[in-house]
Write an enzyme that holds these catalytic residues in place. Structure first.
Site, PDB file in Angstrom:
ATOM      1  N   HIS A 193       0.842  -1.204   0.000  1.00 41.95           N
ATOM      2  CA  HIS A 193       0.000   0.000   0.000  1.00 41.95           C
ATOM      3  C   HIS A 193       0.870   1.244   0.000  1.00 41.95           C
ATOM      4  CE1 HIS A 193       0.081   1.378   4.299  1.00 41.95           C
ATOM      5  NE2 HIS A 193       0.249   0.098   4.579  1.00 41.95           N
ATOM      6  N   ASP A 212       5.897   1.731   6.964  1.00 40.64           N
ATOM      7  CA  ASP A 212       4.466   1.477   6.706  1.00 40.64           C
ATOM      8  C   ASP A 212       3.918   2.459   5.686  1.00 40.64           C
ATOM      9  OD1 ASP A 212       1.888   0.574   6.900  1.00 40.64           O
ATOM     10  OD2 ASP A 212       1.499   1.423   8.870  1.00 40.64           O
ATOM     11  N   GLU A 246      -5.243   2.159   2.042  1.00 39.45           N
ATOM     12  CA  GLU A 246      -5.262   0.970   2.915  1.00 39.45           C
ATOM     13  C   GLU A 246      -5.596   1.366   4.335  1.00 39.45           C
ATOM     14  OE1 GLU A 246      -3.304  -2.111   5.617  1.00 39.45           O
ATOM     15  OE2 GLU A 246      -2.946   0.031   5.469  1.00 39.45           O
ATOM     16  N   GLU A 247      -4.999   2.488   4.773  1.00 48.37           N
ATOM     17  CA  GLU A 247      -5.194   2.917   6.166  1.00 48.37           C
ATOM     18  C   GLU A 247      -6.627   3.371   6.428  1.00 48.37           C
ATOM     19  OE1 GLU A 247      -2.931   2.188   8.136  1.00 48.37           O
ATOM     20  OE2 GLU A 247      -0.951   2.453   7.232  1.00 48.37           O
ATOM     21  N   ASP A 274       3.534  -5.567   3.372  1.00 51.56           N
ATOM     22  CA  ASP A 274       3.163  -4.391   4.170  1.00 51.56           C
ATOM     23  C   ASP A 274       4.035  -4.392   5.417  1.00 51.56           C
ATOM     24  OD1 ASP A 274       2.032  -2.343   5.560  1.00 51.56           O
ATOM     25  OD2 ASP A 274      -0.002  -3.176   5.628  1.00 51.56           O
ATOM     26  N   HIS A 353       2.470   5.048  11.899  1.00 47.24           N
ATOM     27  CA  HIS A 353       1.356   6.006  12.003  1.00 47.24           C
ATOM     28  C   HIS A 353       1.743   7.255  12.795  1.00 47.24           C
ATOM     29  CE1 HIS A 353      -1.536   2.308  11.521  1.00 47.24           C
ATOM     30  NE2 HIS A 353      -0.723   2.481  10.500  1.00 47.24           N
TER      31      HIS A 353
END
Ligand SMILES: *[C@@H]1O[C@H](CO)[C@@H](O)[C@H](O)[C@H]1NC(C)=O
Ligand SMILES: *[C@@H]1O[C@H](CO)[C@@H](O)[C@H](O)[C@H]1NC(C)=O
Length: 385
Positions: A193, A212, A246-247, A274, A353
């Site tokens: 992603h 990520d 994706e998130e 991922d 994140h």
């Protein structure tokens, strides 16, 4: 990656709005969708309506979810997972080769994989303020990937590789690169992603997303480059997918998996990368296969490729849970998919994140990331040649 175990402070039940048991009646679906609400599927058969803003709260929990608002069809019952068996969603739908057979041609291609290229790709991807799926910089990141795919394809036009956007209902398109086969299918897919998120401030916050998932995105670019330059002309097509959103609930991958299912496309296998860069300091470096919402025969095949072509061993990870990454979108549509993860789930990168998901995190390793590009080359070659 949808979530991490360490960020579990907010419980899902703290978010209030109607909960619904699927399937959702057409009237309710259309009314709430028109109001701008999002329909989230948080476990098999369990749906909740949330505003876009409230979806951020769900993102901050340790629970994965599909945002099905763009793919849900109350009149078609194709939304039930076709081949999912049992709670873990483990399928065994295909026969894969019992082990590797093409070492003589694959090893020389693996030898051309370069860390310097991974570093360039990650540097470019992390240079955007964020790659959030509803931001302009998120859309610009998609354009950068498509431009890079096209310039790689031009390195060896005889292969006939192409790149294209797969557009979404939000500004960030997914990207599909294709190495054509002699026939149209079945298709061998590699996925990652391309979006990133700062979960404290999704729309504007800095989200380098180095691990990520610039790591998996860079592995796909380098795998694609090595195969194109090597003049790889497979019997059946190989596709590389960089998924948007994706998130936000596996948005890009769900749209593509549903469109392939509806078009009757045959998919040999889907491999999701991922987060491929981090190993917790002091723990053993492995390729960790997720055990849930995957195809167990594909896992077994991939394990044989790790044994043959990689410099590190494999292990089985603890379960990642429902809707954990884009492989789940393919599993849900009945296609065999797997996800080899950076480390056993639960010891993964603590900085994802946040503004701290950079290449300078202690435990971030370029050689570790390179192992997953080796796996990508071996997987594409062994399945599609
Ligand atoms: C981005 O990639 C290009 C090559 O495509 C490279 O020349 C450039 O230095 C990279 N940019 C960054 C910020 O690393
Ligand atoms: C996707 O959107 C872009 C920009 O709006 C457009 O140029 C392109 O044709 C679209 N691609 C597809 C496959 O629909």
């Amino acid at each position: 990656m949808r979530f991490t175990l360490r960020l579990s402070a907010i419980v899902l039940s703290a978010v209030v709005l109607v909960n619904a048991a699927g399937p959702i009646p057409k009237k309710e679906f259309e009314k709430n969708k028109a109001l701008g609400l999002r329909l989230l599927n948080i476990e098999l058969g369990k749906y909740v309506w949330r505003t876009e803003f409230e979806k951020f709260d769900v993102m901050r929990t340790n629970k994965g979810f599909f945002d099905v608002t763009d793919v849900y069809d109350p009149e078609e019952d194709d939304f039930k997972p076709a081949l999912v068996k049992g709670e873990m969603g483990v399928t065994a739908v295909s026969a894969f080769p019992s082990g590797p057979t093409r070492q003589n041609v694959i090893q020389p291609v693996i030898n051309t994989l370069a860390i310097a290229n991974l570093q360039t790709y990650v540097a470019n991807l992390t240079s955007f303020n964020n790659r959030y799926y509803r931001s302009q910089t998120g859309a610009q990141a998609s354009q950068w990937i498509l431009d890079t795919v096209n310039s790689i394809a031009a390195l060896n036009p005889s292969v006939g590789a192409t790149g294209a956007f797969f557009n979404n209902t939000f500004v960030q398109p997914s990207i599909i690169a294709t190495i054509p086969g002699k026939t149209n299918g079945p298709i061998t897919i590699l996925g990652a992603h391309m979006d990133s998120v700062n979960q404290a401030n999704p729309t504007n916050g800095r989200a380098p997303g180095a691990d990520d998932d610039a790591s998996g995105s860079a592995d796909l670019l380098e795998t694609f480059r090595a195969l194109v330059v090597a003049g790889f002309k497979p019997s059946t097509p190989v596709e590389f997918h960089w998924y948007a959103g994706e998130e936000g609930g596996l948005l890009g991958s769900q749209a593509i998996a549903q469109s392939y299912k509806r078009a009757g496309k045959q998919v040999k296998a889907m491999l999701q990368l991922d987060m491929t860069a981090y190993t917790k300091p002091g723990t053993k470096e492995v390729v960790a296969f997720l055990p849930d919402y995957i195809d167990s025969t594909l896992n077994t095949f991939l394990e044989s490729l790790v044994d043959e072509y990689l410099s590190i061993p494999w292990a089985i990870s603890p379960a990642c849970g429902y809707a954990c990454s884009d492989h789940a979108s393919w599993n849900r549509q009945g296609f065999p998919s797997s996800m080899p993860f950076e480390t056993p789930f639960g010891t993964d990168n603590p900085q994802i994140h946040t503004t701290g998901d950079t290449t300078t995190v202690n435990g971030f390793s370029w050689t570790h990331m390179l192992e997953y590009a080796k796996l990508g080359v071996a997987y594409a070659y062994e399945l599609a040649a």
